[in-house]
Design an enzyme around this catalytic site. Structure first.
Site, PDB file in Angstrom:
ATOM      1  N   GLU A  89     154.150  11.884  48.577  1.00 44.40           N
ATOM      2  CA  GLU A  89     153.964  13.211  49.194  1.00 44.40           C
ATOM      3  C   GLU A  89     154.471  14.263  48.212  1.00 44.40           C
ATOM      4  O   GLU A  89     155.563  14.134  47.683  1.00 44.40           O
ATOM      5  CB  GLU A  89     154.723  13.279  50.538  1.00 44.40           C
ATOM      6  CG  GLU A  89     154.868  14.662  51.134  1.00 44.40           C
ATOM      7  CD  GLU A  89     153.560  15.428  51.323  1.00 44.40           C
ATOM      8  OE1 GLU A  89     152.614  14.879  51.897  1.00 44.40           O
ATOM      9  OE2 GLU A  89     153.495  16.588  50.853  1.00 44.40           O
ATOM     10  N   GLU A 114     136.430  39.175  65.409  1.00 49.96           N
ATOM     11  CA  GLU A 114     135.677  37.909  65.374  1.00 49.96           C
ATOM     12  C   GLU A 114     134.202  38.218  65.121  1.00 49.96           C
ATOM     13  O   GLU A 114     133.624  39.063  65.807  1.00 49.96           O
ATOM     14  CB  GLU A 114     135.883  37.172  66.717  1.00 49.96           C
ATOM     15  CG  GLU A 114     134.939  36.031  66.987  1.00 49.96           C
ATOM     16  CD  GLU A 114     134.985  34.920  65.936  1.00 49.96           C
ATOM     17  OE1 GLU A 114     136.066  34.382  65.679  1.00 49.96           O
ATOM     18  OE2 GLU A 114     133.919  34.617  65.370  1.00 49.96           O
ATOM     19  N   HIS A 143     152.122  13.621  95.224  1.00 47.52           N
ATOM     20  CA  HIS A 143     152.054  14.907  95.943  1.00 47.52           C
ATOM     21  C   HIS A 143     153.463  15.447  96.152  1.00 47.52           C
ATOM     22  O   HIS A 143     154.356  14.667  96.503  1.00 47.52           O
ATOM     23  CB  HIS A 143     151.393  14.710  97.297  1.00 47.52           C
ATOM     24  CG  HIS A 143     151.431  15.944  98.151  1.00 47.52           C
ATOM     25  ND1 HIS A 143     150.584  17.009  97.930  1.00 47.52           N
ATOM     26  CD2 HIS A 143     152.250  16.293  99.182  1.00 47.52           C
ATOM     27  CE1 HIS A 143     150.865  17.954  98.820  1.00 47.52           C
ATOM     28  NE2 HIS A 143     151.864  17.549  99.586  1.00 47.52           N
TER      29      HIS A 143
HETATM   30  C1  LIG Z   1     148.659  26.804  62.129  1.00 49.69           C
HETATM   31  C2  LIG Z   1     148.160  25.422  62.462  1.00 49.69           C
HETATM   32  C3  LIG Z   1     148.363  24.896  63.717  1.00 49.69           C
HETATM   33  C4  LIG Z   1     147.924  23.619  64.027  1.00 49.69           C
HETATM   34  N1  LIG Z   1     148.131  23.137  65.277  1.00 49.69           N
HETATM   35  C5  LIG Z   1     147.712  21.899  65.588  1.00 49.69           C
HETATM   36  C6  LIG Z   1     147.959  21.365  66.872  1.00 49.69           C
HETATM   37  O1  LIG Z   1     148.582  21.992  67.731  1.00 49.69           O
HETATM   38  N2  LIG Z   1     147.527  20.101  67.138  1.00 49.69           N
HETATM   39  C7  LIG Z   1     146.845  19.369  66.205  1.00 49.69           C
HETATM   40  O2  LIG Z   1     146.457  18.231  66.492  1.00 49.69           O
HETATM   41  N3  LIG Z   1     146.594  19.857  64.982  1.00 49.69           N
HETATM   42  C8  LIG Z   1     147.015  21.105  64.641  1.00 49.69           C
HETATM   43  N4  LIG Z   1     146.789  21.579  63.386  1.00 49.69           N
HETATM   44  C9  LIG Z   1     146.036  20.728  62.433  1.00 49.69           C
HETATM   45  C10 LIG Z   1     146.922  19.635  61.842  1.00 49.69           C
HETATM   46  O3  LIG Z   1     148.039  20.210  61.210  1.00 49.69           O
HETATM   47  C11 LIG Z   1     146.122  18.806  60.867  1.00 49.69           C
HETATM   48  O4  LIG Z   1     144.928  18.365  61.470  1.00 49.69           O
HETATM   49  C12 LIG Z   1     146.911  17.572  60.424  1.00 49.69           C
HETATM   50  O5  LIG Z   1     148.098  17.956  59.791  1.00 49.69           O
HETATM   51  C13 LIG Z   1     146.047  16.744  59.466  1.00 49.69           C
HETATM   52  O6  LIG Z   1     146.781  15.644  59.025  1.00 49.69           O
HETATM   53  P1  LIG Z   1     146.461  14.980  57.604  1.00 49.69           P
HETATM   54  O7  LIG Z   1     147.368  13.825  57.477  1.00 49.69           O
HETATM   55  O8  LIG Z   1     145.009  14.771  57.465  1.00 49.69           O
HETATM   56  O9  LIG Z   1     146.807  16.101  56.516  1.00 49.69           O
HETATM   57  P2  LIG Z   1     148.059  17.029  56.289  1.00 49.69           P
HETATM   58  O10 LIG Z   1     148.926  17.131  57.455  1.00 49.69           O
HETATM   59  O11 LIG Z   1     147.503  18.285  55.701  1.00 49.69           O
HETATM   60  O12 LIG Z   1     148.879  16.258  55.182  1.00 49.69           O
HETATM   61  C14 LIG Z   1     148.393  16.067  53.886  1.00 49.69           C
HETATM   62  C15 LIG Z   1     149.576  15.928  52.982  1.00 49.69           C
HETATM   63  O13 LIG Z   1     149.125  15.422  51.727  1.00 49.69           O
HETATM   64  C16 LIG Z   1     149.883  16.001  50.700  1.00 49.69           C
HETATM   65  N5  LIG Z   1     149.107  15.857  49.454  1.00 49.69           N
HETATM   66  C17 LIG Z   1     147.878  16.353  49.184  1.00 49.69           C
HETATM   67  N6  LIG Z   1     147.489  15.970  47.968  1.00 49.69           N
HETATM   68  C18 LIG Z   1     148.491  15.226  47.442  1.00 49.69           C
HETATM   69  C19 LIG Z   1     148.685  14.556  46.199  1.00 49.69           C
HETATM   70  N7  LIG Z   1     147.754  14.559  45.254  1.00 49.69           N
HETATM   71  N8  LIG Z   1     149.841  13.893  45.999  1.00 49.69           N
HETATM   72  C20 LIG Z   1     150.794  13.856  46.951  1.00 49.69           C
HETATM   73  N9  LIG Z   1     150.674  14.482  48.148  1.00 49.69           N
HETATM   74  C21 LIG Z   1     149.535  15.141  48.381  1.00 49.69           C
HETATM   75  C22 LIG Z   1     150.074  17.437  51.152  1.00 49.69           C
HETATM   76  O14 LIG Z   1     151.216  18.014  50.547  1.00 49.69           O
HETATM   77  C23 LIG Z   1     150.265  17.248  52.665  1.00 49.69           C
HETATM   78  O15 LIG Z   1     151.620  17.182  53.012  1.00 49.69           O
HETATM   79  C24 LIG Z   1     147.243  22.852  63.036  1.00 49.69           C
HETATM   80  C25 LIG Z   1     147.058  23.366  61.751  1.00 49.69           C
HETATM   81  C26 LIG Z   1     147.500  24.628  61.468  1.00 49.69           C
HETATM   82  C27 LIG Z   1     147.303  25.163  60.066  1.00 49.69           C
END
Ligand SMILES: Cc1cc2nc3c(=O)[nH]c(=O)nc-3n(C[C@H](O)[C@H](O)[C@H](O)COP(=O)(O)OP(=O)(O)OC[C@H]3O[C@@H](n4cnc5c(N)ncnc54)[C@H](O)[C@@H]3O)c2cc1C
Length: 453
Positions: free
Chosen positions: A34, A202, A440
């Site tokens: 990470e 929007e 309930h």
């Molecule tokens: C403001 C906001 C609110 C949200 N609210 C919700 C919610 O309420 N409920 C919900 O379900 N989802 C929510 N989401 C969406 C949710 O955060 C994402 O869908 C989720 O985090 C995706 O998970 P992921 O593991 O695919 O990627 P991420 O969580 O984006 O994790 C990817 C990780 O990979 C790391 N990375 C990337 N490339 C490399 C590399 N080459 N080497 C090492 N590390 C790397 C990054 O640093 C990151 O930490 C929200 C998003 C935002 C922006």
């Protein structure tokens, strides 16, 4: 020194974490890399900080109800630095929780960047620039996503995406939110409940365009009641940081709209983080919408998988985790269920919340499905009345007697959708639902009409 793993996961968000934990539980030797913060976008810049903030603004807004319940309290006020402390504390707890899970599962961790060199090799580089090669049977791309910024807009101290806004240390007196979809309306709710003057702009003719439009309309009315100005069918033309604030020009119904505010928040979508050089080098197929995967989450290159936001589609934490479960099952040879995007619930954490699983009525109609729609309102529920929960309803969509979708708008919709998500994912029929006994008095009794009661 080079290392040999069964699995190297690149990215420590919900997708990568879940995969690493599950594979390690199956006795695989797993490395997770990470580059930023454990827990990914969800923990550090997404789900967790925003929900911590929304719980603060909700308590503040709910104080108004207390008087009706015979509780008089001295005038309430906001301490924004304490709200931020709460946000930071909850983020810290979530990130530490992620690290604890990895440690307990026996996953090896490295903080730095992972780069795919070949189908079996990842180069790890730490913050000092020191590199090493790591080898594995399987590689998982869980890179996540980043905010999408409209062309012509320059980010600054006052024009921000959600990443920047979550670091704001004072409550803006006014804010323009560009984009009235999920992230936009959640921030609008938070700022409006704390008393900021909020304007949503929007381009489409509705906010929350992907959800049931009756629910979106109820939310629109509630946001307006909170004082939010909502300009739909409005096209942003320019947005400038004037050093003392922001100035936005937009077009609405052929007329020019000029709005100034302290800050502007861009909520114009997110895009997969695609390291195209690495993908191209290996010949891994992708479009700008995400890395292409099969039903096991494997890319076109055997042994390389992709999960979560980097694959496009519904960008949600629990969807990333579900994809990770499928990939882990395939890698460990014990898959016992298949992935169905239709079963992934989604929640808008505005106040009121909107939660959905499966089909909306509109989508069912567009696909030509003959459906029965059962609607049940909060106003007929005694707990909703006693607790002054306000308006809300559930809309359940049945096709050939099976529950294929449901949308809830109202207080606690995020919690209430859980049993319906279970029902939709098990394709329960009306007859099977009839065996469901609801305690309930509860808010869950809004589901009684779905059981034929
Ligand atoms: C403001 C906001 C609110 C949200 N609210 C919700 C919610 O309420 N409920 C919900 O379900 N989802 C929510 N989401 C969406 C949710 O955060 C994402 O869908 C989720 O985090 C995706 O998970 P992921 O593991 O695919 O990627 P991420 O969580 O984006 O994790 C990817 C990780 O990979 C790391 N990375 C990337 N490339 C490399 C590399 N080459 N080497 C090492 N590390 C790397 C990054 O640093 C990151 O930490 C929200 C998003 C935002 C922006």
């Amino acid at each position: 020194m080079s290392e040999k793993y069964d699995l190297i996961v690149i990215g420590g968000g919900p997708g990568g974490l879940t995969l690493a934990e599950l594979a390690a539980a199956k006795k695989k030797r797993v490395l997770i890399i990470e580059k930023d913060g454990w827990g990914g976008t969800c923990t550090n810049r997404g789900c967790i900080p925003t929900k911590a903030l929304l719980s603060c603004s909700k308590y503040f807004a709910d104080l108004k109800k207390l008087k009706r319940m015979g509780i008089n309290i001295a005038e309430a006020s906001i301490d924004f630095s304490a709200i931020k402390k709460h946000q930071q504390q909850i983020v810290k707890v979530s990130a530490l929780g992620a690290q604890k899970v990895l440690a307990e599962a026996g996953v090896e961790t490295k903080l730095g960047t992972g780069e795919i060199i070949s189908s079996k090799e990842v180069r790890f580089t730490d913050s000092s620039g020191k590199s090493e090669s790591c080898f594995a049977q399987n590689i998982i791309l869980a890179w996540g996503s980043i905010p999408q910024v409209l062309p012509g807009i320059t980010l600054s101290e006052r024009v921000m995406t959600s990443d920047g806004l979550l670091n704001l240390n004072s409550l803006p007196s006014s804010i323009i939110i560009v984009g009235g979809s999920v992230i936009g309306v959640e921030f609008a709710t938070f700022f409006a409940e704390l008393g900021s003057k909020v304007t949503i702009v929007e381009i489409l003719d509705t906010i929350i365009p992907l959800e049931d439009q009756e629910c979106a309309e109820m939310l629109r009315q509630e946001l307006i009641r909170m004082g939010v100005a909502i300009h739909t069918s409005t096209k942003l033309e320019s947005l400038k940081d004037t050093n003392s604030g922001v100035l936005m020009m937009a077009q609405k119904d052929g007329k020019q709209l000029e709005i100034s505010a302290d800050y502007a928040l861009l909520c114009t979508g997110r895009k997969p983080l695609l390291n195209s050089e690495e993908l191209d080098k290996l010949g891994i197929e992708y479009t700008k919408g995400g890395i292409k995967i099969d039903k096991n989450m494997m890319t076109n290159m055997a042994g390389i998988y992709a999960v979560g936001d980097v694959t496009g589609g519904m960008m949600l934490a629990h969807r990333a985790a579900q994809q990770a479960k499928i990939a882990a099952g395939h890698i460990c040879g014990d898959s016992d269920f298949s992935y169905n995007e239709n079963f992934i619930p989604s929640v808008v954490y505005s106040h009121p919340q909107i939660a959905r699983v499966g089909y909306t009525q509109k989508r069912a109609e567009e696909e030509g499905l003959l459906v029965e729609v059962i609607k049940s309102s909060y106003s007929a529920n005694i707990i909703a009345r006693a607790e002054l929960l306000g308006q809300g309803f559930v809309k359940a969509i049945f096709h050939q007697d099976k529950l294929i979708g449901a949308t809830i708008v109202g207080e606690d919709a995020a919690e209430l959708i859980a049993p319906l998500a279970l029902s939709v994912s098990n394709e329960l029929t009306k007859k099977q639902l009839r065996a469901w006994v609801i305690p309930h008095p509860t808010l869950s009794e809004i589901f009684a009409p779905l059981l034929g009661d």
